[in-house]
Scaffold this active site. Structure first.
Site, PDB file in Angstrom:
ATOM      1  CE1 TYR A  55       7.734  16.591 -21.123  1.00 30.93           C
ATOM      2  CE2 TYR A  55       7.528  16.751 -23.510  1.00 30.93           C
ATOM      3  CZ  TYR A  55       8.036  17.222 -22.312  1.00 30.93           C
ATOM      4  OH  TYR A  55       8.836  18.326 -22.294  1.00 30.93           O
TER       5      TYR A  55
ATOM      6  CG  MET B 151       7.692  15.157 -16.788  1.00 29.91           C
ATOM      7  SD  MET B 151       9.097  14.655 -17.828  1.00 29.91           S
ATOM      8  CE  MET B 151       9.816  13.347 -16.853  1.00 29.91           C
TER       9      MET B 151
ATOM     10  CE1 TYR C 222      13.405  12.923 -15.594  1.00 33.37           C
ATOM     11  CE2 TYR C 222      15.296  14.349 -15.278  1.00 33.37           C
ATOM     12  CZ  TYR C 222      14.439  13.682 -16.121  1.00 33.37           C
ATOM     13  OH  TYR C 222      14.633  13.750 -17.481  1.00 33.37           O
TER      14      TYR C 222
ATOM     15  CG  HIS D 175      -1.892   1.119   1.267  1.00 32.28           C
ATOM     16  ND1 HIS D 175      -2.566   1.494   2.400  1.00 32.28           N
ATOM     17  CD2 HIS D 175      -2.320   1.943   0.275  1.00 32.28           C
ATOM     18  CE1 HIS D 175      -3.370   2.508   2.114  1.00 32.28           C
ATOM     19  NE2 HIS D 175      -3.241   2.802   0.837  1.00 32.28           N
TER      20      HIS D 175
ATOM     21  CG  ASP E 192       9.964   8.597 -22.282  1.00 34.24           C
ATOM     22  OD1 ASP E 192      11.141   8.512 -21.867  1.00 34.24           O
ATOM     23  OD2 ASP E 192       9.362   9.680 -22.371  1.00 34.24           O
TER      24      ASP E 192
ATOM     25  CG  ASP F  40      -3.418   4.785  -2.153  1.00 33.92           C
ATOM     26  OD1 ASP F  40      -4.369   4.315  -1.491  1.00 33.92           O
ATOM     27  OD2 ASP F  40      -2.456   5.377  -1.647  1.00 33.92           O
TER      28      ASP F  40
ATOM     29  CG  ASN G 232       8.380   9.554 -18.738  1.00 30.95           C
ATOM     30  OD1 ASN G 232       8.946   8.521 -19.047  1.00 30.95           O
ATOM     31  ND2 ASN G 232       8.719  10.741 -19.238  1.00 30.95           N
TER      32      ASN G 232
END
Lengths: 143, 143, 143, 143, 143, 143, 143, 143, 143, 143
Positions: free
Chosen positions: E131, E74, E113, E22, E30, E64, E133
């Site tokens: 992008y 991002m 990051y 949890h 990418d 969650d 990610n």
């Protein structure tokens, strides 16, 4: 087994005693001590008393003469002036066996843990008497 | 230390006893035994007698009922019928403590080494009496 | 399997219980707990309930008598006074099984995670009831 | 825990099932099996029955259709024709759950050990019923 | 390959998804993402698009429900309000596949990051669209 | 450094001498010996002569009394009866220092290599005299 | 042994000297120095004097010309102006052997330990004269 | 060797170049650079010039277009405006070979070391000309 | 990603292709192949077809000209003359892409496994078409 | 870099040359040699010719005087009497540089591979001329 070297000094403990240098510290701990958690190098001597280990270690390990208390024990929790019987025995063994038989210092329980954390190694014995813990600071051998 | 478990059973030895299965063998060896050379898993109990270790191990380890001799000792070199005092003690401890108190078998010195090589683990004790070596074969616990 | 030791105590968990010392902590965690991420030593008991694990652990592990709450559970998020059924069961098992059956303490979710991070080990069970997490502090066994 | 995957399949066991290829074998073993000694990859599921593990594994693992007996059990020692109750249950679970529900083969105890030695992995369960051991050979999934 | 589990979930990625608890986070990155440098656990899926990986992961991973944005992407450098086509696809896949299809959050490149550095694992895909990610926070499965 | 133990016995060499058992062998080798290639355990004592090492080792290591030649040297290539000066010194040191000062055996160069391969350890010294190689078989210490 | 390279430079020490770059430091330490505790890379030359090691090292290692004191020794405790005989010898050897024979600097005992901790490597010699410790900073070789 | 890939790109260096992501940095260092001490990943190309390595690396590595100076060199100590011949060559090679031939930045010696410490990897070449060091920041390849 | 190198060649696969020498073999295997069990070095490319991998590998890997069949496929079980469509595609790709486009050889299923066992590495692809396996023998590049 | 030692001898290669003993063999291999597959210890010198490496190695490595051909090259496949230009150069370098400039022996390609497999180490150079492979047997240095 080897000639002239006490046989309870295991291969790993002998390695450690020989590899330690001036000022490095060894903790001899009782069976309840959190040795695995605190010590990067942890040697076990289950089934052997802390006093037998101290006696054997001091036949080969020089104690530090650059500090007043090259041996340090743990204070009784809530009774810092008490001297448990095993501590009295530690002092007797040191007096009769060490090359530098100085009086012992004392540290409060958690301060003792902190110092044990940065020791060179901890030997966990099978000592079942409480407060069976002692820190030794190695000295030099010159010519 | 733990409740209800003999304190000379170290963490590594407890791990081994628990991880062993039916037919796996444990060697309890004396202080002169070439345990490091022979055993892939080698636990040390320096300073403890082989008889104390045997007593503690048999309180938790079942012996194999599928073979006639689940315990085996080493023959005296050049006197295969001799029964050293420590071997007699091994038999007494097994008779009184084991769940399956069978009679012990015997192996010539180098045959004993060969069998030790394929054992699950070797416990090197601090036993200084010669011929203080014994192999135990683990049994099953069913429902 | 071994005689007289609950069989859900795996080899690794037995090792950990035996290697822990005074004051070291063990976390018994439910199946959703981030155990791998938090714990340096993480043992798994998938498919076993947290209550069965607690019962087995307390048959061998002494609880600490130097602190008021040697067992600590996690508060329900947004309802700190709630007592989930599994927590009530934890208290019952502790009262009937532990050597030192003290009342349990409580910690907010993220404070519980922080304390788990410095525990000696985490046991991830297969417990699917939420809030099936408990921290145990090991005590001493003297003579 | 994950959606749609039985929760007793631990991370390591899932890894193994996924990494196995055509013809690789998995041993599901009971609590007395010498799994640590025999298996290079040994996963533990202490506290879980072998039948629950078999049920869960067969929901994801295809059985081999290139051989007559993609599942093999151990013969009862000294009574090779006996069919212990757990083996009958193994057959039932396979018949109802497997993608390829073939009849099981049989191997004498030490032949079973030899084959287990070259298996991809062994899962040691907490199964306490004797002869709770089964070998599964993985099949292919094509398009 | 396994029955009923998407075959692009590699053994290592399945292990990771199952071991996460949890609140633990997974980054799907990418082909240009500095995944090896940032991630302690880095799984590669070269040659596979990030959208295919997201689709497969969400069939097994719960999101969650304790946080408003269990998925985070991002921001475009110098154009934080832009929504690249791949991000729109991420939202579509989440809406149709996740058990908890919440709206996505956004993080500036270097903040993304930093958060990736403390993730449980990073999956480096072969995604060549910029992008591509996304960070996913794992939820709980209760009874 | 330690009290009463020759200081050229390094930590690793002390470990080895203490861990060796009855019948295990130690090779003390000269500076040209292929020690790294032959020995699983290889300790270096560059800059020290083989005779100084032999002297120090024999103060702690018992020699085997179960075999006629517990020490063995290498024959001169093409001149098996020659006795190089260093070999004569080896015999003198053994006679005056060992607990069991038996006469030395001899092995042809490649037979010596083969035996070294199965030794417990090799100590590579800085000895520059040719044929400065000797194998020692450890004995027992009883009570 | 190799042609034209002093034979007390062991394989590991040669590796270290060659792998060091501009500004990296090497500690040559006496037999009492806590080298194992302080140094990530610790090479041993038991039985060899520190002066012999310094002589051999300086035949291959260039000293740094970018700093005033590329060699540094330890001050005598409680007598910082004293010059022990071995330190005088260190200066002589440096003057006659180094490519850049500058005057030595000095550091108080614990400051010396701190600097040793961040050195590239420590060579522990068998030097038994006290204060037989020296730090060397490597220089460049250009064209 | 491979088709169409410069043969001085070793297996480890190819791995590194391929595993690096957007913004990760590679240091190409001369033969005197303290590369082993500074770099967690250190690849050696002894005997090859830094200019040959730069030429080969830039045929496969894209430079970062998100920063003004994707390549950075070391300032001459005590003469920050000097441009050593090898630095001029670095600029020429970058201009003719890189996909993004920007002007180089400069860093003082110790600032250069600090940045090298957090680089993805360092390649230690055999370059003997001083100041033969350059840091490259990897760019992206999109569609 | 890198310039001019197919992006499905992962860092590990590039390392392997570059480290292989004359006569070393690479196996490209389908998703059902027992690659983990057979291969000491096993790289995964889940989700990518075997034909895409072959195409990419042959752009950089030279095939051996010292043997008649530098590429070998697996015979269909019980139908050794059959040519599955994917094998026909393997031949087409080799003919159009390889530097040495020889005809392919064939091996029976278990002979193919044996040869794969001694290969330099196995690449496990996500290929779901049966018989999607091929062995490539690396050639030389001269001047 | 070091004084008086050729700078293409890398740290690992220097370690190897120093650790080798009498009779141990070093392979200097060309860029197409299967060095990673054959050699337990494999050092790379990409971008350097085999002749430059041989020249540097022979300045420090003594050749064996106990055998007629302490250097051995590979026969041309299908033309065993051919002497490729690089082999002629190998002989010239050996004649002018070695301490023991004997004539070279020859081995058929696969016999050469077999012998390389048991060598102490292989140095893979960047040599692109075919047949650029040579085996050197180390000799002794006495007093």
């Amino acid at each position: 087994m080897l000639r002239n070297i006490p046989s309870i000094l295991s291969p790993d403990l002998l390695w450690t005693l020989r590899a330690m240098g001036h000022g490095d510290e060894l903790v001899i701990a009782d069976a309840n001590f959190p040795a695995t958690a605190l010590g990067a190098r942890c040697h076990r001597l289950d089934g052997v008393t802390a006093t037998d280990v101290l006696q054997a270690v001091l036949t080969v390990l020089p104690l530090d003469q650059f500090v007043p208390n090259p041996a340090v024990v743990m204070e009784v929790v809530d009774d810092p002036n008490a001297v448990p019987p095993i501590v009295a025995q530690f002092q007797d063994i040191t007096t009769t066996t060490a090359d530098n038989p100085a009086a012992m210092g004392k540290l409060e329980r958690f301060a003792f843990y902190d110092r044990a954390k940065s020791a060179f190694a901890i030997v966990q014995t099978g000592e079942t008497r409480l407060y069976g813990n002692i820190i030794l600071k190695k000295g030099v051998i010159g010519v």
